[in-house]
Design an enzyme around this catalytic site. Structure first.
Site: not given
Lengths: 383, 162, 348
Positions: C81, C113, C236
Site C-alpha cells: 500500500e 496489509c 499478521h
C-alpha cells in the site's frame, strides 16, 4: 611550422562580478589583449568556455563575442574541453598560426560562474565526467578529485595536512597580483581546520569558482620581430586525451594524459624538466598540484607533496608554481583558467610580474587539465 | 521533466543489472559498455554481467551536493574495484561515512538514485554497501539464527491493526 | 483451496532497512506511552529506499535460494500500500531488475496489509493450473502513520519475496489455503492523503480478531487439525499483542509463533508483515515441520495458509542472508533523523 609568439595579453580581475555578464567579461579581456598587442583586429577568434550554456543560458559564443568586441565578420568559434577549454583554445590558435593558416589569432577564455546557485554550478561542473554514470550517482567534480586524493593518501601513507603548503604558497604569491581573487594569506593551521567540501578536500584546499576572462594574441615570431615587439615564444603546444572517467583509466593516479602531454612538450621544445624556471599547473586542488608536478617530471611518483613541504614550489625554490596565485588564490573561472596561465607566464617572462616576479625567469610551462586529466594541454614558453 | 525518460530506459540494463561488456577478441572487461575495446580496439564487445562484489578503491563524502541531490547530503561516493577487475563509480549506502575505508568489501544493491524533480521520474540504479552476509559458503552463524525474545509484556493504550 | 497439482515455495527472501527508531523515542516527542508501548522499535527506510528497492533485494534473495533462471518466472506480483508511484507499476521494475522480463506477467497489488499473501494465493493458482512454472509474489511496505498518531509507534518497513513453483521443487509445500473476506472498513487512505485514517479500537475485535481467528479456525476445520499439529505459526502483526492474542485464541503457544513474530523489532511492515514472519520461520524450520499462517488486511479480510516444509529447506536457506541478519543489522536514529528519512519535514 612557423615559430609562434604571444604579443598581447589581457585579463579581468578574477572574482564575483555581480554587475557583469559572460560577454562583458570576455569583451573586456579581448580588447585588453588587442590593445596590449597594439592591434585592432585579428584573423580569427577562439573562445574557450565550458559552461556558458548551463550557467548563463548562452551558447554560440564565437559570433557573439566577436560582434560585441567590434569584430563583426571575423571567423570566430567556441572551444569546449571542460576545465581545459582555455588551454585547448590556445592550442587551436597556436596550430592555426604555426601552420600558416592565419597570421594573427586571438584567444579568449571566459567563465561566468556566479549567476547560478552553487548546487547548479556543481551540477554543471560534473558534466565533465560521464553524465550517464557519474552525474547520475551524484558524483561531483570535487568528489572525483577527492577520490584521487584519498587514494594518494592511502598509497603514500600521507595525511591531509601534508598538502598544506600548496594553498599556503598560492595565497602568498597572489598577494602581489591585482587580478587575483584572494590576496589574503592563509596558515597551515587554518588549512588543517577548514570545513570539508568532499572529504578529504576541504574549503581551503580547493580553488574558488569565480568569474573571469583572459586573452592572448598570437602571431608568427617573425612578424612580432618585424613589429618591433617583445614576443614570448611558444616552444611547445601539445594536447592529449584520456578516458573521461577516472575508473576507466588503467591507473587513475598516473594522470597518463598529463604525463604524455608534458613529455611531448619537452620533446617539441628540446628541453627537459630541469630547464623549466616556473610552472603554472592545474592546481585547482592541492592533490592536482602534487600529481601534475609528478606528471610533468618535476617529482617522482608519490614525491609531489614533498616539493611543497621542502619549499621547492615557492618563488625562490627549484620549481616555483602558482607564481601569481594559481587556481587556488587567483581563482578558477574554469574555461578561462588555461588562458590565465598563459597570461601569467607571459607576465613572468616579460619581467612584469612585480612583487611576484621570479628572478631571471626565461622558460615557463603551463599545463591545463579537463576533467581530472581526460584532456591535458601543455605549453612551454620562452622569452 | 520527461528528459530523463528515454535515457533512463536506455540505460536500464547497466543501472539495474550492472551490465558492462567483454571484448570477444581479447577478453577485456569494461564498465560501462563502449563500442570499441580500449585494449585491442576490437569492435566485438558482448554484454557482460558483473557479480556486484567488490571492494572500495577510493571514496569521498560529499557535503556540497549538486542540484537534485540536496536532500541526500552528506553522502559517500566511491570507486569500487569489482571482483572481475574493472572500477566503477557509485554511491555507497547503508554505511556511516566515517566507517568507510579503502579495501572495504562491498556488494551491489539497487536503490533510488534521484528523483527527476517533484513530479518527475524516480531513477533507480546500482549502489554499493557492506555485505549483509559474507559470500555464500553454506554457513549461517548461530548468532544470526539466535532469536531475539519478542516483547510479550508490551501493551499500548490504543492498538491499531491494518 | 489449493490447485489440483502440488505447489509450494521454491525460494524465499526478506529485506529490512537498517535504520531503527525506538517506540520510546516517539513517545518522548509526543508525550504518550503511558501503560506501555506496542513494540520495542521499528525499521525505518533510508532516503534511497522504497517498496521497489526493498522488493528487488528480497526478490534477489529468493532467487539465490531458488537457484532458477529468472527467465522461467512467469509472473511478478508486488503487493503493497506504499507503491512509490500512484500510476506506474512497481512490479515491472522489479521484474526488470531480476531479469525476468519480457515474457512475464506482472502486476501491482494494493489490498491493504493482505496484498502479499493475496499475491501468493493467486500465484499458487497460476502455477497449479500450469499457466506458469514459477511465479514471484512479494509483500512490501514503507508503512505510513501520521506523526503523533497511535499508528506512528508501529509503522515499519520491509519486504518478503517468494518464488512459488511446483510442489516437487518446493522447500515448503502448500497443504491448503482459504480467504475470508468481508467489507469491514476499519482503516483506509484516500487518494492524495499522506497518512491513513483508522477506526481506533474498531480495528481490533470486529476487524483484526474476527477475520484472523475465523480464517484460522475454518482452515483448521477444513484440514481436521488443531494448533498442536503445527510446529510454527505466523500471524499478521500490527503490534506484539494482537498476534499473540490471536494465536492464543486458536490454541497456538508463544513458542510456536516466536520465530515469526518480528513486529517488536521491525514494526508493522503492512503487506510485508506476515510474509516476513514466514521467511523468518522458514529460516529455522526443519524438514517435516508444518507452518500455519494467517494474514490480515484492513477491509481486506484474512488469508490462511498451511505449509509443510521439505528436505530442500536445509540447503536452500543457507544460500542467502537470513531474515534475522537484516533484523540484527541496525542503526538507531532519533526522531529528528527519522522525520528526515521519512519525508516528514515540510521543505516547501
Amino acid at each position: 611550422m612557423r615559430d609562434v609568439s604571444i604579443i598581447g595579453v589581457g585579463q579581468t580581475k578574477v572574482g564575483e562580478h555581480w554587475d557583469r555578464g559572460l560577454a562583458d567579461l570576455a569583451v573586456e579581456a579581448t580588447l585588453a589583449g588587442l590593445d596590449d598587442a597594439g592591434l585592432d583586429n585579428a584573423d580569427i577568434l577562439y573562445v574557450g568556455n565550458m559552461l556558458g550554456g548551463v550557467l548563463s543560458g548562452q551558447e554560440h559564443l564565437g559570433a557573439l563575442i566577436a560582434d560585441l568586441a567590434g569584430l563583426r565578420g571575423m571567423p570566430a568559434l567556441r572551444v569546449e574541453a571542460a576545465d581545459a577549454s582555455g588551454g585547448v583554445a590556445l592550442h587551436q590558435a597556436y596550430q592555426a598560426v604555426a601552420g600558416g593558416m592565419v597570421d594573427t589569432a586571438l584567444v579568449v577564455g571566459v567563465e561566468k560562474m556566479t549567476d547560478r546557485l552553487p548546487q547548479a554550478t556543481e551540477e554543471g561542473l560534473m558534466l565533465a565526467g560521464l553524465g550517464d554514470y557519474e552525474a547520475a550517482q551524484g558524483v561531483t567534480y570535487v568528489s572525483q578529485t577527492a577520490m584521487l586524493m584519498q587514494r594518494y593518501l592511502h598509497e603514500h601513507s600521507l595525511e591531509v595536512g601534508d598538502f598544506a603548503q600548496f594553498p599556503v604558497n598560492a595565497h602568498r604569491n597572489a598577494a602581489a597580483n591585482p587580478f587575483a581573487m584572494y590576496r589574503n594569506q592563509i596558515s597551515e593551521k587554518a588549512y588543517r581546520q577548514a570545513k570539508m567540501i568532499a572529504s578529504p578536500i576541504n574549503l581551503l584546499d580547493g580553488a574558488p569558482w569565480a568569474d573571469g576572462a583572459a586573452a592572448v594574441v598570437l602571431v608568427p615570431t617573425e612578424q612580432a620581430q618585424a613589429m618591433g615587439r617583445q614576443g614570448i615564444r611558444i616552444l611547445a603546444s601539445t594536447l592529449v586525451t584520456d578516458a573521461l572517467s577516472l575508473t576507466e583509466r588503467d591507473d587513475p593516479l598516473a594522470l597518463a594524459a598529463a604525463r604524455a602531454s608534458a613529455q611531448r612538450a619537452y620533446q617539441q621544445a628540446g628541453l627537459t624538466p630541469g630547464d623549466i624556471h616556473l610552472a603554472e599547473l592545474h592546481d585547482a586542488f592541492s592533490i592536482l598540484a602534487a600529481l601534475t608536478l609528478e606528471a610533468c617530471g618535476f617529482a617522482a611518483r608519490g614525491q609531489g607533496v614533498k616539493l611543497g613541504q621542502a619549499g621547492d614550489i615557492a618563488r625562490a625554490g627549484r620549481i616555483p608554481i602558482a607564481t601569481l596565485g594559481g587556481f587556488k588564490a587567483r581563482g578558477n573561472p574554469v574555461g578561462a583558467s588555461g588562458v590565465y596561465q598563459a597570461v601569467e607566464i607571459v607576465q613572468q617572462l616579460r619581467g612584469a610580474a612585480g612583487q611576484s616576479q621570479i628572478p631571471a625567469a626565461r622558460v615557463g610551462l603551463a599545463q591545463n587539465l579537463g576533467g581530472n586529466g581526460a584532456t591535458a594541454v601543455t605549453h612551454i614558453f620562452m622569452n | 521533466m520527461p528528459m530523463e525518460l528515454a535515457r533512463n530506459w536506455r540505460l536500464r540494463r547497466q543501472r539495474l543489472s550492472l551490465e558492462g561488456a567483454q571484448c570477444a577478441a581479447c577478453g577485456h572487461l569494461v564498465f560501462p559498455t563502449r563500442p570499441v575495446c580500449p585494449k585491442c580496439r576490437s569492435r566485438q564487445l558482448q554484454p557482460y554481467r558483473f557479480s556486484g562484489r567488490g571492494e572500495v578503491y577510493s571514496f569521498s563524502t560529499v557535503y556540497e551536493p549538486p542540484a537534485g541531490f540536496e536532500g541526500y547530503a552528506p553522502y559517500t561516493v566511491a570507486q569500487v574495484r569489482l571482483a572481475e577487475g574493472p572500477l566503477v563509480t557509485a554511491q555507497l549506502t547503508d554505511v556511516d561515512a566515517d566507517s568507510v575505508y579503502i579495501g572495504m568489501k562491498v556488494e551491489m544493491v539497487t536503490r533510488k538514485l534521484f528523483e527527476d524533480g517533484e513530479n518527475g521520474l524516480l531513477v533507480y540504479g546500482y549502489k554499493f554497501r557492506p555485505p549483509v552476509m559474507a559470500p555464500t559458503n553454506g554457513h549461517v552463524s548461530a548468532d544470526v539464527l539466535a532469536h531475539t525474545e519478542p516483547q510479550h509484556e508490551a501493551q499500548a493504550p490504543v492498538l491499531v491493526a491494518n | 483451496m489449493k490447485p489440483n497439482r502440488p505447489v509450494g515455495i521454491v525460494g524465499y527472501g526478506a529485506y529490512v532497512p537498517r535504520f531503527r527508531i525506538k517506540a520510546a523515542e516517539i513517545a518522548r516527542v509526543w508525550g504518550a506511552g503511558e501503560g506501555g508501548l506496542p513494540i520495542e522499535e521499528k525499521a525505518v527506510s533510508g532516503l534511497d529506499e522504497d517498496v521497489i528497492s526493498m522488493s528487488i533485494e528480497a526478490a534477489r534473495n529468493a532467487l539465490r535460494r531458488a537457484q532458477i533462471d529468472p527467465q522461467e518466472i512467469g509472473a511478478v506480483w508486488v503487493g503493497s500500500e506504499s507503491h512509490p508511484y500512484a500510476v506506474k507499476p512497481s512490479s515491472t521494475l522489479v521484474a526488470e531488475a531480476i531479469e525476468a522480463t519480457p515474457l512475464v506477467s506482472a502486476a501491482d497489488w494494493q489490498f491493504a496489509c493482505k496484498a502479499g499473501t493475496e499475491a501468493m494465493q493467486a500465484a499458487f493458482g497460476y502455477i497449479g493450473s500450469g499457466m506458469v512454472h514459477y511465479a514471484l509474489a512479494i509483500g512490501a511496505d514503507t508503512a505510513q502513520g501520521r506523526p503523533g498518531d497511535a499508528l506512528e509507534y508501529t509503522t515499519g518497513a520491509g519486504a518478503a519475496a517468494f518464488i512459488l513453483g511446483p510442489g516437487e521443487e518446493s522447500l515448503a509445500v502448500l497443504e491448503e489455503s482459504l480467504s475470508y473476506v468481508t467489507d469491514t472498513p476499519d482503516f483506509f487512505r484516500r487518494p492524495y492523503m499522506h497518512y491513513p485514517e483508522h477506526g481506533n479500537r474498531f480495528t481490533g475485535d470486529p476487524a483484526y480478531f474476527h477475520h484472523s481467528v475465523t480464517a484460522g479456525q475454518k482452515l483448521l476445520e477444513q484440514l481436521g487439525r488443531t494448533a498442536k499439529d503445527y510446529t510454527w505459526a505466523v500471524f499478521h502483526q500490527p503490534n506484539v499483542k494482537f498476534p499473540s492474542k490471536a494465536a492464543q485464541m486458536l490454541g497456538f503457544s508463544p513458542e510456536q509463533i516466536a520465530p515469526g513474530l518480528l513486529v517488536g523489532q521491525i514494526g508493522n511492515t503492512y503487506a510485508g508483515a506476515s510474509p516476513i514472519g514466514l521467511t523468518a520461520t522458514l529460516d529455522v524450520a526443519q524438514p517435516g515441520d508444518r507452518i500455519f499462517m494467517v494474514s490480515f488486511g484492513s477491509g481486506a479480510g484474512s488469508d490462511a495458509l498451511s505449509l509443510q516444509v521439505t528436505d530442500a529447506i536445509v540447503e536452500r536457506r543457507k544460500r542467502a542472508a537470513p531474515t534475522l541478519a537484516y533484523v540484527k543489522r541496525r542503526e538507531e536514529v532519533d526522531y529528528a533523523t527519522y522525520a528526515r528519512l521519512r519525508g516528514k519535514l515540510q521543505m516547501a
